[in-house]
Design an enzyme around this catalytic site. Structure first.
Site, PDB file in Angstrom:
ATOM      1  N   CYS A  33     -26.967 -64.519 -13.626  1.00 58.95           N
ATOM      2  CA  CYS A  33     -27.691 -64.507 -14.963  1.00 58.95           C
ATOM      3  C   CYS A  33     -26.853 -64.869 -16.158  1.00 58.95           C
ATOM      4  O   CYS A  33     -27.525 -65.219 -17.315  1.00 58.95           O
ATOM      5  CB  CYS A  33     -28.376 -63.327 -15.242  1.00 58.95           C
ATOM      6  N   CYS A 103     -28.496 -55.130 -13.733  1.00 59.12           N
ATOM      7  CA  CYS A 103     -27.997 -54.991 -15.161  1.00 59.12           C
ATOM      8  C   CYS A 103     -27.323 -53.615 -15.224  1.00 59.12           C
ATOM      9  O   CYS A 103     -26.168 -53.683 -15.977  1.00 59.12           O
ATOM     10  CB  CYS A 103     -28.948 -54.979 -15.922  1.00 59.12           C
TER      11      CYS A 103
HETATM   12 FE1  FES Z   1     -28.207 -60.214 -16.464  1.00 55.20          FE
HETATM   13 FE2  FES Z   1     -29.531 -58.207 -17.051  1.00 55.20          FE
HETATM   14  S1  FES Z   1     -30.538 -60.304 -16.495  1.00 55.20           S
HETATM   15  S2  FES Z   1     -27.461 -58.306 -16.928  1.00 55.20           S
END
Ligand code: FES
Length: 147
Positions: A33, A103
């Site tokens: 991400c 996360c």
């Molecule tokens: Fe990357 Fe939450 S989407 S840490």
């Protein structure tokens, strides 16, 4: 979708910032991400975490989990801080949606990375602490290939 506690920590994150000459600093990223989290620890001679700050370049859940994680380790011993797992952070936040569980992993790893840095500087060994990953997905491909 998010608990009130998650929203509260996202909107009013605790312990944001940096510590100059920190006892330990840990940075961990999530290549999937692109989010990055950095934790600074100020640990006294008795091994107690006197202060902790964080900087997170990431999603709302990453901000909320780092905020909660810093609250959970503040005032604790290094050994107690080792018990602050991503599960403990999630529980303290009254849960996270399943797609956001990773996360909270970033928060756990960043604390471990900061503790590792502290242990390296001090030349000590922290029981149960393994060399941290710089990315939470590190080694995943290898594992996949093995199966
Ligand atoms: Fe990357 Fe939450 S989407 S840490």
């Amino acid at each position: 979708m998010y608990s009130e506690k998650v929203m509260d920590h996202f909107e009013h994150p605790r312990n944001v910032g940096e510590i100059e000459n920190a006892s330990g600093v840990g940075t961990v990223g999530n290549a999937k991400c692109g989010d990055i989290m950095r934790i600074f620890l100020d640990i006294d001679d008795d091994g107690i975490i006197r202060d902790v700050k964080f900087k997170t370049f990431g999603c709302g859940a990453a901000v909320a989990t780092s905020s909660m994680a810093t609250e959970l380790v503040k005032g604790k011993t290094v050994k107690e801080a080792m018990q602050v797992t991503n599960k403990a952070v999630m529980e303290a936040l009254d849960g996270l949606p399943p797609v956001k569980v990773h996360c909270s992993l970033l928060a756990e790893e960043a604390i471990h990375a900061a503790l590792w840095d502290y242990a390296q500087k001090k030349g000590i060994v922290i029981e149960g602490l393994e060399k941290p990953k710089s990315d939470i997905h590190e080694g995943e491909e290898q594992e996949e290939e093995e199966y």
